[in-house]
Structure formats: structure tokens, C-alpha cells
Design a protein around this motif. Sequence first.
Motif, PDB file in Angstrom:
ATOM      1  N   ARG A   1       7.774  11.940   8.300  1.00  0.00           N
ATOM      2  CA  ARG A   1       7.617  10.700   7.626  1.00  0.00           C
ATOM      3  C   ARG A   1       7.085   9.649   8.513  1.00  0.00           C
ATOM      4  NH1 ARG A   1      10.632  10.338   2.686  1.00  0.00           N
ATOM      5  NH2 ARG A   1      11.870  12.060   2.228  1.00  0.00           N
ATOM      6  N   THR A   2       7.735   9.721   9.679  1.00  0.00           N
ATOM      7  CA  THR A   2       7.370   8.414  10.872  1.00  0.00           C
ATOM      8  C   THR A   2       5.834   8.715  11.064  1.00  0.00           C
ATOM      9  OG1 THR A   2       9.543   8.527  11.777  1.00  0.00           O
ATOM     10  CG2 THR A   2       7.809   7.730  12.941  1.00  0.00           C
ATOM     11  N   GLU A   3       5.493   9.954  11.349  1.00  0.00           N
ATOM     12  CA  GLU A   3       3.877   9.877  11.744  1.00  0.00           C
ATOM     13  C   GLU A   3       3.150   9.584  10.677  1.00  0.00           C
ATOM     14  OE1 GLU A   3       0.774  10.486  13.950  1.00  0.00           O
ATOM     15  OE2 GLU A   3       2.832  10.583  14.608  1.00  0.00           O
ATOM     16  N   ALA A   4       3.620   9.976   9.254  1.00  0.00           N
ATOM     17  CA  ALA A   4       2.765   9.655   8.224  1.00  0.00           C
ATOM     18  C   ALA A   4       2.562   7.973   8.035  1.00  0.00           C
ATOM     19  CB  ALA A   4       3.443  10.109   7.013  1.00  0.00           C
ATOM     20  N   GLY A   5       3.685   7.389   8.270  1.00  0.00           N
ATOM     21  CA  GLY A   5       3.749   5.979   8.330  1.00  0.00           C
ATOM     22  C   GLY A   5       2.872   5.374   9.401  1.00  0.00           C
ATOM     23  N   LYS A   6       2.827   6.043  10.354  1.00  0.00           N
ATOM     24  CA  LYS A   6       1.772   5.222  11.464  1.00  0.00           C
ATOM     25  C   LYS A   6       0.472   5.722  11.118  1.00  0.00           C
ATOM     26  CE  LYS A   6       5.069   6.069  15.469  1.00  0.00           C
ATOM     27  NZ  LYS A   6       5.526   6.999  16.573  1.00  0.00           N
ATOM     28  N   GLU A   7       0.314   6.759  10.581  1.00  0.00           N
ATOM     29  CA  GLU A   7      -1.186   6.985  10.201  1.00  0.00           C
ATOM     30  C   GLU A   7      -1.657   6.010   9.123  1.00  0.00           C
ATOM     31  OE1 GLU A   7      -4.036  10.585   8.547  1.00  0.00           O
ATOM     32  OE2 GLU A   7      -1.887  10.759   8.630  1.00  0.00           O
TER      33      GLU A   7
ATOM     34  N   VAL B   1       0.881  -1.255  -0.023  1.00  0.00           N
ATOM     35  CA  VAL B   1       0.014   0.070   0.087  1.00  0.00           C
ATOM     36  C   VAL B   1       0.801   1.328  -0.048  1.00  0.00           C
ATOM     37  CG1 VAL B   1      -1.860   1.309   0.996  1.00  0.00           C
ATOM     38  CG2 VAL B   1      -1.755  -1.240   1.229  1.00  0.00           C
ATOM     39  N   VAL B   2       0.727   2.075  -1.013  1.00  0.00           N
ATOM     40  CA  VAL B   2       1.668   3.342  -1.194  1.00  0.00           C
ATOM     41  C   VAL B   2       0.527   4.632  -0.925  1.00  0.00           C
ATOM     42  CG1 VAL B   2       3.088   4.744  -2.703  1.00  0.00           C
ATOM     43  CG2 VAL B   2       2.743   2.005  -2.741  1.00  0.00           C
ATOM     44  N   HIS B   3       1.422   5.396   0.069  1.00  0.00           N
ATOM     45  CA  HIS B   3       0.483   6.650  -0.011  1.00  0.00           C
ATOM     46  C   HIS B   3       1.379   7.765   0.078  1.00  0.00           C
ATOM     47  CE1 HIS B   3      -1.861   9.963   1.885  1.00  0.00           C
ATOM     48  NE2 HIS B   3      -0.975  10.169   2.775  1.00  0.00           N
ATOM     49  N   ILE B   4       0.947   9.065  -0.574  1.00  0.00           N
ATOM     50  CA  ILE B   4       1.878  10.095  -0.898  1.00  0.00           C
ATOM     51  C   ILE B   4       1.547  11.024   0.383  1.00  0.00           C
ATOM     52  CG2 ILE B   4       2.728  11.640  -2.478  1.00  0.00           C
ATOM     53  CD1 ILE B   4       3.002   8.724  -3.407  1.00  0.00           C
TER      54      ILE B   4
END
Length: 211
Positions: free
Chosen positions: A58-64, A41-44
Motif C-alpha cells: 500500500r505504501t509503495e503504491a501510494g508513493k507511485e 485522485v483515486v487509484h485502485i
Amino acid sequence: MTKAQKPQIIVVGVDFSSTSELALDRAFDLAAERPQAVVHVVHIALVGNPDSATDGARTEAGKELRRYVDDRVARYAQTSELPADALARVVVHVRCASPAEEIAQIAADLQADLVVVGTHGRRGLARLLIGSVAEGVVRLAPCPVLIVRPTAIPKAPKIEPPCPRCVETRVATAGKEYWCEQHREHHGQRHTYHQDDRGSREVNLPLVFHR
């Protein structure tokens, strides 16, 4: 690893919209049919310069993204007859550049068998202004691309024909009035155009618009 042993790699782009939920569910459908399938799953998270994104962002976006995907997996499992571990192999990726390019690049890096992306079904000017990630992925991806869209596509606005009475008014007044009595109030005062005698000038001037 032989070709027969290679797991089915499915890449799916998401943006947390209802349309991307449809794309993700479709990717799950396909993965459930293949025991060795892996869904990536890829999210920009940020469109622009990747260097402008901090490690914390980046870390927070990854957790979300991980929370979002885990929730979608749980919802999918509740509405299907799959065993609990059927979709255990779901990997998330956060990128920070052009969505179409990033999705296509991950597909190339992973030697993906399929990319799944959603489209909102926009038409005309909205499609030109917003752009189409789906179209970009189709152009760039090194593998087949499955486009998922909502069942109900927004209809293009209907342009009505001219009012017959307005047309009659323009003919009767030789173009001095544009609207019939019914539509005159809606359109406001009539527009008039005039142009100086171009033959008496050395340059051609544009039409002057008065309201």
C-alpha cells in the motif's frame, strides 16, 4: 462551514493509462476555474480482497501514485497559464477493491461535487469481458459524473456482405459447396453437415459436424 465556504470537491479515478491522463487533466481544468477546489485522485492498486494487500504494498503504491500525480501537475502547469500554486490542493488515495465501488465510496465520504473518470470507448464483447468502471461509477456515485474519453474512439469492425459468387456456388450446387473458387482456398475444405434419420430413433440427436 457554510455551503458558500465549502470547497469544490472533485474526485478523479486513474489507472496510469493515457485515458486516465485525460480525465486527470480535465479535473485540473475544472479545479483551476474554482479557487477553493480540491482534486482527490483515486487509484485502485489491487482488485480483490483488501486484506490481501500488505502495508508495504500500500505504501509503495501510494508513493507511485504521488509521483505520477506530481508529474501530471507539473506537465499541466507548463501548458497552462496558471500560477504555480493553482493546483496545490491535490490529494491522493490508494484503494484495493472494486474500482467503481471505491471511487463512488470516496465521493460519498468526501461529499464530492463531481467525479471524473475516463473510458476507453470499448464496444461489444471487449466491453462485456473487461467491464466498464465508468458505467459502475455512474450507477453508484452520489453526485454527478463526468465521463472523459479519447477523441478517436475505436471503430467497430465492418462486416462485409457475402460474396455474390459464393452465394451463386451454394445455389448451383444445392449447398454441397459453400465457397467460390476464389475463396475456397482461404476457407479450406468445405464443411458438411449430416444427421441421422431422427424419425427412426427414440431420442433426437444433435447435428454432427464434420470438417
